[in-house]
Design a protein around this motif. Structure first.
Motif, PDB file in Angstrom:
ATOM      1  N   UNK A 144       1.562  -7.174   5.167  1.00  0.00           N
ATOM      2  CA  UNK A 144       1.663  -7.130   6.625  1.00  0.00           C
ATOM      3  C   UNK A 144       3.108  -6.970   7.085  1.00  0.00           C
ATOM      4  N   UNK A 145       4.046  -7.640   6.415  1.00  0.00           N
ATOM      5  CA  UNK A 145       5.459  -7.486   6.777  1.00  0.00           C
ATOM      6  C   UNK A 145       5.946  -6.082   6.479  1.00  0.00           C
ATOM      7  N   UNK A 146       5.560  -5.541   5.323  1.00  0.00           N
ATOM      8  CA  UNK A 146       5.963  -4.174   4.974  1.00  0.00           C
ATOM      9  C   UNK A 146       5.364  -3.170   5.953  1.00  0.00           C
ATOM     10  N   UNK A 147       4.109  -3.395   6.364  1.00  0.00           N
ATOM     11  CA  UNK A 147       3.476  -2.513   7.350  1.00  0.00           C
ATOM     12  C   UNK A 147       4.270  -2.465   8.643  1.00  0.00           C
ATOM     13  N   UNK A 148       4.946  -3.565   8.969  1.00  0.00           N
ATOM     14  CA  UNK A 148       5.700  -3.656  10.209  1.00  0.00           C
ATOM     15  C   UNK A 148       7.168  -3.284  10.022  1.00  0.00           C
ATOM     16  N   UNK A 149       7.504  -2.734   8.888  1.00  0.00           N
ATOM     17  CA  UNK A 149       8.849  -2.201   8.670  1.00  0.00           C
ATOM     18  C   UNK A 149       9.858  -3.163   8.084  1.00  0.00           C
ATOM     19  N   UNK A 150       9.444  -4.372   7.738  1.00  0.00           N
ATOM     20  CA  UNK A 150      10.393  -5.336   7.168  1.00  0.00           C
ATOM     21  C   UNK A 150      10.763  -4.943   5.735  1.00  0.00           C
ATOM     22  N   UNK A 151      11.946  -5.322   5.337  1.00  0.00           N
ATOM     23  CA  UNK A 151      12.395  -5.169   3.954  1.00  0.00           C
ATOM     24  C   UNK A 151      12.073  -6.476   3.240  1.00  0.00           C
ATOM     25  N   UNK A 152      11.110  -6.441   2.359  1.00  0.00           N
ATOM     26  CA  UNK A 152      10.572  -7.655   1.757  1.00  0.00           C
ATOM     27  C   UNK A 152      11.205  -7.911   0.393  1.00  0.00           C
ATOM     28  N   UNK A 153      11.661  -9.145   0.216  1.00  0.00           N
ATOM     29  CA  UNK A 153      12.102  -9.625  -1.092  1.00  0.00           C
ATOM     30  C   UNK A 153      11.028 -10.580  -1.597  1.00  0.00           C
ATOM     31  N   UNK A 154      10.264 -10.148  -2.598  1.00  0.00           N
ATOM     32  CA  UNK A 154       9.195 -10.974  -3.143  1.00  0.00           C
ATOM     33  C   UNK A 154       9.757 -11.905  -4.208  1.00  0.00           C
ATOM     34  N   UNK A 155       9.533 -13.204  -4.035  1.00  0.00           N
ATOM     35  CA  UNK A 155       9.947 -14.210  -5.014  1.00  0.00           C
ATOM     36  C   UNK A 155       8.723 -14.575  -5.842  1.00  0.00           C
ATOM     37  N   UNK A 156       8.737 -14.218  -7.129  1.00  0.00           N
ATOM     38  CA  UNK A 156       7.534 -14.357  -7.945  1.00  0.00           C
ATOM     39  C   UNK A 156       7.870 -14.921  -9.317  1.00  0.00           C
ATOM     40  N   UNK A 157       6.873 -15.509  -9.935  1.00  0.00           N
ATOM     41  CA  UNK A 157       7.016 -15.967 -11.315  1.00  0.00           C
ATOM     42  C   UNK A 157       6.643 -14.853 -12.290  1.00  0.00           C
ATOM     43  N   UNK A 158       5.637 -14.047 -11.918  1.00  0.00           N
ATOM     44  CA  UNK A 158       5.172 -12.965 -12.777  1.00  0.00           C
ATOM     45  C   UNK A 158       5.086 -11.682 -11.955  1.00  0.00           C
ATOM     46  N   UNK A 159       6.078 -10.788 -12.045  1.00  0.00           N
ATOM     47  CA  UNK A 159       6.074  -9.567 -11.237  1.00  0.00           C
ATOM     48  C   UNK A 159       4.839  -8.704 -11.425  1.00  0.00           C
TER      49      UNK A 159
END
Length: 301
Positions: A30-45
């Protein structure tokens, strides 16, 4: 709408913790759909799947380790947490994720100069609650408020994925009920959109409760499961005292299962006491019956 960003010339940079969970993935989308630059913080990419291509950055870290969290929020204007342990079978205690990891990230956000924080909590969260999971969510909410950083807290009702577990219970023709609960569970897709809207709009403050567009009592939910399964489903009511006694017996053997069972029993008691007022403000366009039918078809049953 006042956008939650500091650089008027560019899109907002937003970090999302818990980005591979059911809600987290939809928040990223949803953030990407709205044009945000998303930094995903994940344990397993790898668990991001195709969503990785929608992210500006993917950072691998373990949120329960302080050394991993340090610096993870540098350079972002907003931070959103969808952290929460449900049925995962790893050895991490629920408190280490639901409370400690969130508190650590809130403190890191303040240190990094993050301007706004969004938190996915749960309806009825309260650090004074008799229900362990609701106490933990309430404690994390209070820790967020104490940072002094502008924030928005989202408290959804039950998720569609929770109702999948209910459908499994009904396969043998019985819906075991603990009181006359009322609920309007929400799709993770709709929840992702709701959270993105509220995080990106800096004029939105305070906690917001949200549920899906369709409301159910226990007989209606049992009937829905019957339609999907194409069989009769009968409601059997279990006295609350007996349900609580059964849950207490689980605790010595599996704390995680006890906490989840305690949550469902405790939430049922709360919604039973609240009656129709337990229904949360309606939002979204996705319907539970469609979700259950589609998921049932996807597993080939």
């Amino acid at each position: 709408m006042q956008r939650a960003q500091t650089d008027a010339a560019g899109p907002p940079r937003i970090a999302v913790a818990g980005a591979t969970g059911n809600a987290g993935k939809e928040i990223v989308r949803a953030l990407a759909d709205r044009g945000a630059l998303v930094r995903a913080l994940v344990r397993d990419p790898a668990r991001l799947g195709p969503l990785a291509a929608r992210c500006a950055e993917v950072v691998t870290l373990e949120v329960t380790r302080e050394e991993d969290v340090r610096g993870a929020l540098d350079g972002v204007e907003c931070f959103v947490t969808a952290l929460g342990k449900t049925w995962q079978r790893d050895s991490a205690p629920r408190r280490a994720v639901d409370v400690d990891a969130n508190v650590r990230l809130f403190q890191e956000a303040r240190r990094a100069g993050v301007r706004r924080i969004g938190m996915t909590s749960v309806a009825w969260a309260d650090r004074q609650s008799p229900v362990a999971m609701l106490r933990m969510k309430g404690e994390a909410e209070d820790a967020l408020r104490e940072t002094g950083v502008a924030h928005v807290i989202i408290r959804p009702s039950g998720f569609f994925s929770d109702m999948w577990e209910v459908l499994q219970m009904c396969r043998r023709g019985t819906f075991w009920s603990f009181g006359d609960a009322y609920l309007n569970p929400i799709s993770p897709v709709d929840l992702g959109d709701f959270i993105a809207e509220h995080v990106l709009d800096a004029s939105r403050v305070g906690p917001f409760e949200v549920g899906g567009p369709d409301a159910y009592d226990i007989p209606a939910l049992a009937a829905l499961c019957g339609r999907v399964l194409e069989r009769e489903v009968r409601v059997r009511r279990v006295p609350m005292w007996l349900a609580r006694a059964g849950v207490a017996m689980i605790r010595p053997f599996s704390r995680n299962l006890w906490e989840m069972s305690d949550f469902f029993i405790g939430s049922s008691a709360l919604t039973h006491a609240a009656g129709m007022s337990a229904l949360l403000p309606k939002y979204g366009t996705h319907h539970l019956e469609d979700y259950l039918r589609e998921r049932l078809a996807s597993v080939g049953e």
